[in-house]
Scaffold this active site. Sequence first.
Site, PDB file in Angstrom:
ATOM      1  N   ARG A  64      32.464 -91.437 -73.248  1.00 34.48           N
ATOM      2  CA  ARG A  64      32.005 -91.489 -71.896  1.00 34.48           C
ATOM      3  C   ARG A  64      32.982 -90.927 -70.825  1.00 34.48           C
ATOM      4  NH1 ARG A  64      33.278 -95.928 -69.214  1.00 34.48           N
ATOM      5  NH2 ARG A  64      32.619 -97.388 -70.312  1.00 34.48           N
ATOM      6  N   TYR A 119      16.808 -79.599 -53.707  1.00 35.00           N
ATOM      7  CA  TYR A 119      15.602 -80.202 -54.117  1.00 35.00           C
ATOM      8  C   TYR A 119      15.458 -81.514 -54.224  1.00 35.00           C
ATOM      9  CZ  TYR A 119      14.753 -82.774 -58.752  1.00 35.00           C
ATOM     10  OH  TYR A 119      14.015 -83.397 -58.773  1.00 35.00           O
ATOM     11  N   ASP A 191      25.131 -75.556 -55.268  1.00 40.31           N
ATOM     12  CA  ASP A 191      24.492 -75.554 -56.381  1.00 40.31           C
ATOM     13  C   ASP A 191      23.983 -74.205 -56.597  1.00 40.31           C
ATOM     14  OD1 ASP A 191      22.191 -76.155 -57.687  1.00 40.31           O
ATOM     15  OD2 ASP A 191      21.393 -77.783 -56.777  1.00 40.31           O
ATOM     16  N   LYS A 216      17.729 -76.259 -66.539  1.00 38.84           N
ATOM     17  CA  LYS A 216      16.833 -75.108 -65.996  1.00 38.84           C
ATOM     18  C   LYS A 216      17.251 -74.002 -67.273  1.00 38.84           C
ATOM     19  CE  LYS A 216      16.547 -78.100 -63.132  1.00 38.84           C
ATOM     20  NZ  LYS A 216      14.737 -79.432 -63.050  1.00 38.84           N
TER      21      LYS A 216
HETATM   22  N1  LCS Z   1      19.440 -78.757 -58.749  1.00 37.93           N
HETATM   23  C1  LCS Z   1      18.369 -77.911 -58.010  1.00 37.93           C
HETATM   24  C2  LCS Z   1      18.216 -76.937 -57.617  1.00 37.93           C
HETATM   25  C3  LCS Z   1      17.620 -78.819 -58.738  1.00 37.93           C
HETATM   26  O1  LCS Z   1      16.441 -77.640 -58.169  1.00 37.93           O
HETATM   27  C4  LCS Z   1      17.570 -79.418 -59.329  1.00 37.93           C
HETATM   28  C5  LCS Z   1      16.485 -80.258 -59.883  1.00 37.93           C
HETATM   29  C6  LCS Z   1      18.576 -80.379 -59.626  1.00 37.93           C
HETATM   30  C7  LCS Z   1      19.820 -80.263 -58.822  1.00 37.93           C
HETATM   31  C8  LCS Z   1      18.618 -81.620 -60.358  1.00 37.93           C
HETATM   32  O2  LCS Z   1      18.444 -81.372 -61.514  1.00 37.93           O
HETATM   33  P1  LCS Z   1      18.411 -82.519 -62.963  1.00 37.93           P
HETATM   34  O3  LCS Z   1      18.793 -83.354 -62.656  1.00 37.93           O
HETATM   35  O4  LCS Z   1      16.643 -82.236 -63.041  1.00 37.93           O
HETATM   36  O5  LCS Z   1      19.094 -82.294 -63.723  1.00 37.93           O
HETATM   37  N2  LCS Z   1      15.143 -79.302 -59.784  1.00 37.93           N
HETATM   38  C9  LCS Z   1      13.385 -79.907 -60.459  1.00 37.93           C
HETATM   39  C10 LCS Z   1      12.357 -79.248 -60.552  1.00 37.93           C
HETATM   40  O6  LCS Z   1      12.742 -78.444 -59.267  1.00 37.93           O
HETATM   41  N3  LCS Z   1      11.861 -79.760 -60.937  1.00 37.93           N
HETATM   42  O7  LCS Z   1      12.032 -80.790 -61.464  1.00 37.93           O
HETATM   43  C11 LCS Z   1      13.467 -80.819 -61.414  1.00 37.93           C
END
Ligand code: LCS
Length: 400
Positions: A64, A119, A191, A216
């Site tokens: 951790r 997001y 981001d 992604k």
């Molecule tokens: N930043 C962006 C631009 C994102 O699109 C997402 C998730 C996150 C951060 C967060 O990432 P995660 O915690 O899911 O790894 N975007 C999503 C979307 O557009 N559809 O489902 C998740």
Amino acid sequence: MKGLGEMERKVKFATKCVHAAEKPDPVFGAHTTPIFQTSTFIFENVSQGTARFAGEEAGYVYARIPPNTPTHAVLAEKFAELEGGETGQTFASGMAAITAIALTSLRQGDHLISTDVVYGCTYSLFSQVLPGLGIEVSFVDTSETENVRQAFRPETKMVFLESPANPTLTVCDITEIAGMAKENGALCVVDNTFSTPYFQRPLELGADLSLSSCTKYIGGHADLLGGIAAGSKDFMNRMSSIVGYTGGIMGPHEAWLCIRGLKTLHIRMERHAENAMKIAEFLESRPEVEWVRYPGLPSHPQHELASKQMSGFSGMLSFEIKGGIEAGRKLMDNVKLCSLAVSLGATDTLIQHPASMTHACVPCSVRRSVGITDGLVRLSVGIEASEDIIADLEQALEAI
Ligand code: LCS
């Protein structure tokens, strides 16, 4: 592969994707980085354990606590090389990365400026969780740099940018805003999930931190959750206690999958972008389509800026069908090759409806005021043959 050593900083991006941070396994000579599936590490003696906990000796202590495990360390180093940062840190998800960055940078009484289109869960974290900790947040249309200038206060400690933004693909001037943040003593965080370091490197544009959801394009195959950030050693050192205390840690298998994903990032991103351009042009030519947003299209409001700060336009686009949400719903229900699913950056094409899915947690009035219309449909263009994606969209458009 013997490790690039001194060559590492000089080689081209594609070579870094394949080679950066990869070292031969010192015990057995394994060609790929092993998965260190362990929760803890054995100390040679009490002095060594004490020195590791005190930060007086580099090394691993417990999975951790950064640097987590050697698998995580390779991924963090590889990503930092690609982003042009000194070092990196991995997380359980993109949201865990954003949370740890915010908790490291902001205290009660501080102020955060954020892009207004982010997001959905980022919006909720900033609008619901941070204010509860006494942190004020201003959501600003960062595509107009002047808006950002006006939003600064003496207490502003962080500027958070999402560019291109999810799901409107709005682009902001990272260089200008990062410069303003510096003048005002605030941290500039980008981001970079939609672009990946293949198309955009925020640290080279002046930002302090670049983060991505590994879920992604970094993982790239829609089979894991993860997050990652690159920036200065100083910031990562300051963040390491928050990472350890909050514990939003990536699993070692996920770290290994991300290392593997990064080895083909350059090839996948080229194909995602090539396909997305063709599909954006196809949609723009169709009479059923009201509008299309893709940073690569000359009709995109910040196309010129996007062409300047990105080396390509990635695989995300949004559009609206004439007839609004009802027509959009029919389209989404009628696609056959595309999957009706949230997330993005998968090998296959994903279609979804932000107003009722990824951004349903953003209040309706806010969504409408920032351009997330009820009829907006988002497409994460995959790496299939573009003709097949187009044929699928064409038959779905004809079924409306
Ligand atoms: N930043 C962006 C631009 C994102 O699109 C997402 C998730 C996150 C951060 C967060 O990432 P995660 O915690 O899911 O790894 N975007 C999503 C979307 O557009 N559809 O489902 C998740």
